[in-house]
Design an enzyme around this catalytic site. Structure first.
Site, PDB file in Angstrom:
ATOM      1  N   ASP A  85       9.091  11.455  82.247  1.00 15.45           N
ATOM      2  CA  ASP A  85       8.474  10.837  83.420  1.00 15.45           C
ATOM      3  C   ASP A  85       7.937  12.002  84.268  1.00 15.45           C
ATOM      4  O   ASP A  85       8.288  13.163  84.052  1.00 15.45           O
ATOM      5  CB  ASP A  85       9.476   9.979  84.199  1.00 15.45           C
TER       6      ASP A  85
HETATM    7  C1  BGC Z   1       6.784   6.715  87.542  1.00 17.10           C
HETATM    8  C2  BGC Z   1       6.114   6.322  86.245  1.00 17.10           C
HETATM    9  C3  BGC Z   1       4.644   6.606  86.350  1.00 17.10           C
HETATM   10  C4  BGC Z   1       4.454   8.096  86.636  1.00 17.10           C
HETATM   11  C5  BGC Z   1       2.999   8.522  86.737  1.00 17.10           C
HETATM   12  C6  BGC Z   1       6.442   8.133  87.962  1.00 17.10           C
HETATM   13  O1  BGC Z   1       6.867   8.365  89.264  1.00 17.10           O
HETATM   14  O2  BGC Z   1       8.174   6.572  87.414  1.00 17.10           O
HETATM   15  O3  BGC Z   1       6.330   4.978  85.969  1.00 17.10           O
HETATM   16  O4  BGC Z   1       3.978   6.233  85.187  1.00 17.10           O
HETATM   17  O5  BGC Z   1       5.076   8.389  87.880  1.00 17.10           O
HETATM   18  O6  BGC Z   1       2.424   8.037  87.881  1.00 17.10           O
END
Ligand code: BGC
Length: 802
Positions: free
Chosen positions: A746
């Site tokens: 993530d």
């Molecule tokens: C989130 C993800 C997201 C990523 C990119 C993270 O903070 O948990 O779900 O895809 O950011 O924006």
């Protein structure tokens, strides 16, 4: 077009013909269809549907301020959002306008005060407007909404620990605490007063819930003055139109709840310790999540307000099992569904199985399969096939009660229930006798807990679990970066030596085109890369075109394009600054409430087309964490409390997306079931609950849809950060399930990059840490072999883009 032309040259051309499909009428139509199929009719005494000449008074600020979905990375920028009022006006329904004007003004005032969309106070209706509304009509539609989002839970508790790179941003837990002093699971005193006012002033009262998750609905179910209740979820940009379609009978509601609605937060066993610690979450209720708890644990059934799978229709159905056979480890039911009412409609046929309690203990019912009928005319029938396998019905024996670390089918009688929700499903005559305990799959212990002391059993008591040595989730061979210093960084831009147009690639190099054309192998290609080039490849790359969550690949000196990523899940998220607007689809919970796999696939395909048309390669969708507790701030982005429903719906979505030859990213792997302190909290879960509940949907999707990418989660799982968890990312995901795509982290985890690569987390997003990887290599903690493996996976996926 040349392979990768969209990634390499970023042409602004439509996907087909002359007109762009992004945000098109056609896609908005898909969004609206899904929104209306996801609407669940919870109560109706015959008041709905309304006739087209019925005049109505809209009560509640939510009637003009529709919440299309949740906030954070799951938000989508679209051309417009239609409220219920907009939906009614588009149908020329007579609405009491002075009240609408009052609410519109109020909302604007509150926004000016700094309140966030969807997080506004209910306001008292002035007496003269109330009198006016009463003399205008006898029918009130009371609308309520809720909003939640990434990075905070539906509570007023602030995270203690997560570094916030945008510190001036409004604190949502704080606002939530001010607006909902008792928590947003319950009505506020202003909302209660509004409901009472409507019940006292109007003959007919209809309640419409524009809400992405679970709230207390005892007040609506039990109050005889409330005639009808419609759970419209958060239905995307035309959610208000979809609700109007159902209210006025243009669409017959066919949504079913994807969660159990209980009366109080404390009714959910996971609530007790939800906020016990910032550092860990104990999953003591084990596999007894959602209806598995409410339908099994003695006395818990009384807590249910609306059961899992519940939903009414304007017509009636009869379902009959016409055949049931057991063949080759699978039980196949043929069910005839007949529309016995007076208007066309769709039924959702649900098959549950009940395994014998045996030594392990089982939920009294678990969803085995489901199918939705087509729109059946009155009197019309449809035959549906529903299946459940021995593997699905087996349980994971993590304490060796029958056979250690194996899926076992315990001896005894397996019962089956068919019907329209978990409560009403009737036992079938067919039973399946298993004469002796049977090992269905022998596995080995993986990702076992060391600090979870006890877990719930099917009689509501707890059993002790073996404990191990505590683990330090921050262990590292060198000093870790300070929290926050790795946050919100931009991947480095590459400086390349001057190259020639005639020979664009590195002197003597095999180009990636040669691999694509079959003239060189991937092994040969990767073999020629230096350690530093490999190190660069396993980290996120700068944004390209309209992407804003960065890219990967990006080796122009070898002809490897940059593959741009973009968020979802409720639509393609492109920054508004680009001038591009996309289609806002319903949130995942509303999609789940359709129980319609074809619709999920249609959304996936349409969203995937938008991704591709905008020259992007991976859509960070679907998010499939289990609804463990109503408070999780991101539940709207997730599907259900049930792993089978989640897995099947999201697998269809992934198939739809990837028919475009772009990638889905199934997230967040795994056990990201709470947002408070999400980057540090350790989810402490038994192996059984992991496999039967929290990993199951991922397993279904990997096996049925082979997603190009999976996103590991921020949190730790049983003492190891998910992105550093070898058992999870290599042992289970690849060795057992045969996943052959990329695992990405993530965005900006607190994990250490070399540990991530070693664990099988191929790509660190938003950016990598080349210096730290080099340091780990020099210290012998990271090998070239491991880097090559991840590099090959990344490049293999880029080869699939077209
Ligand atoms: C989130 C993800 C997201 C990523 C990119 C993270 O903070 O948990 O779900 O895809 O950011 O924006």
């Amino acid at each position: 077009m040349k392979k990768w032309a969209r990634l390499l040259y970023q042409p602004g051309i439509p996907l087909y013909g002359d007109t762009r499909i992004t945000g098109s009428k056609e896609h908005i139509g898909v969004s609206r269809k899904a929104a209306s199929e996801g609407i669940v009719l919870l109560k109706n005494n015959g008041t709905l549907p309304l006739s087209m000449d019925k005049k109505v008074a809209l009560i509640g600020k939510a009637s003009v301020d529709y919440v299309k979905g949740g906030g954070g990375s799951g938000d989508v920028f679209c051309k417009y959002i239609h409220s219920l009022y907009d939906g009614l006006r588009a149908k020329d329904i007579a609405v009491y306008e002075p009240l609408v004007r009052f609410y519109k003004d109020e909302i604007q005032k509150q926004y000016k005060e700094g309140l966030a969309p969807g997080m506004t106070r209910e306001v008292k209706i002035p007496d003269d407007l109330l009198e006016g509304a009463k003399s205008f009509t006898d029918t009130a539609i009371v609308v309520l909404n809720r909003f939640s989002g990434e990075g905070w839970d539906r509570s007023s508790i602030e995270c203690n620990n997560e570094y916030n790179p945008w510190p001036s941003e409004t604190s949502m837990p704080k606002i939530s605490g001010q607006i909902f002093p008792d928590g947003d699971f319950y009505l506020t005193s202003e909302e209660k007063e509004m409901v009472e006012t409507a019940c006292a002033g109007f003959d007919k009262v209809i309640v419409v819930l524009n809400i992405g998750g679970i709230i207390d609905l005892r007040w609506a179910k039990e109050n005889p003055k409330i005639d009808s209740v419609l759970f419209i979820g958060q239905g995307g940009m035309e959610g208000g139109d979809a609700a109007a379609d159902v209210l006025f009978g243009i669409v017959n509601p066919s949504g079913r709840l994807s969660d159990t609605f209980a009366g109080t937060l404390e009714d959910y066993p996971s609530t007790e310790k939800f906020h016990e610690s910032f550092d860990y979450v104990d999953y003591n209720e084990d596999i007894y999540v959602g209806y598995r708890y409410f339908e099994t644990i003695p006395g818990a059934d009384k807590k249910v307000v609306y059961p899992f799978g519940f939903g009414l229709s304007y017509t009636s159905f009869e379902t009959k099992v016409v055949d049931a056979v057991s063949f080759d480890g699978e039980i196949v039911f043929t069910v005839k569904a007949t529309n016995t009412g007076n208007v066309p409609g769709k039924e959702v046929v649900q098959l549950y199985y009940g395994a014998p309690q045996g030594l392990l203990g089982k939920p009294s019912k678990a969803l085995g399969d489901f199918e939705k009928t087509r729109n059946l005319l009155p009197g019309e029938s449809q035959l549906l096939t529903l299946k459940v396998s021995e593997y699905e019905m087996s349980s994971y024996d993590d304490l060796g009660k029958i056979s250690d670390a194996a899926y076992v089918l315990e001896k005894g009688t397996y019962k089956f229930y068919v019907g329209s929700n978990v409560r009403d499903a009737r036992k079938t005559e067919f039973e399946y006798e298993n004469p002796a305990d049977k090992v269905i799959v022998q596995l080995s212990h993986k990702a076992a807990p060391v600090s979870l002391k006890e877990r719930m059993l099917s009689d509501g008591t707890y059993e002790k679990l073996p404990l191990g040595d505590d683990r330090d989730i921050n262990e590292c061979i060198f000093e870790k970066m300070e929290p926050g210093t790795e946050e919100a960084l931009l991947p480095a831009q590459k400086s390349l030596p001057i190259r020639s147009l005639i020979n664009p690639y590195k002197e003597g190099a095999k180009s990636f085109d040669e691999v694509a054309e079959g003239k060189a192998t991937l092994d040969e290609f990767v073999g020629q890369l230096s350690d530093d080039e490999l190190i660069d490849l396993v980290g996120g790359q700068p944004n390209v075109g309209v992407s804003n969550t960065f890219s990967f690949g990006n080796m122009p000196e070898y002809g490897v394009p940059s593959a741009g990523t973009a968020d979802g899940p409720a639509g393609l998220r492109i920054s508004p600054e680009t001038g591009i607007v996309t289609t806002a689809f319903p949130c995942a919970t509303t999609i789940a409430c359709t129980w319609n796999k074809e619709i999920a696939e249609e959304i996936g395909f349409a969203g995937g087309e938008e991704v591709k048309e905008n020259n992007l390669a991976v859509w960070l969708t679907p998010a499939i964490n289990i609804h463990r507790n109503p408070m999780c701030g991101r539940n709207f982005e997730y599907y259900s409390e049930d792993p089978y429903l989640t897995g099947k719906m999201a697998a269809s979505l992934v198939c739809g997306i990837q028919r475009n030859h772009i990638g889905a990213s199934v997230k967040h792997f795994a056990c990201n079931n709470k947002e408070t302190n999400r980057k540090h909290a350790d989810s402490r879960v038994s192996e059984r609950a992991l496999r039967e509940i929290y990993l199951k949907a991922f397993e279904i999707i990997v096996k049925e849809a082979q997603p190009y990418t999976i996103m590991s989660s921020y949190n730790a799982l049983n003492g190891y950060r998910a992105s550093e968890n070898t058992d999870l990312l290599t042992g289970i995901l690849r060795d057992e399930w045969h996943f052959d795509g990329i695992v990405t982290s993530d965005w900006w985890t607190r994990a250490e990059h070399y540990k991530e690569v070693n664990a099988g987390n191929d790509l660190k997003m938003g950016n990598g840490f080349p210096d730290r990887l080099r340091k780990a290599m020099d210290a012998g903690a990271l090998s070239r072999d491991v880097l090559e493996t991840s590099a090959k996976r990344i490049l293999s996926i880029i080869l699939k883009f077209d």
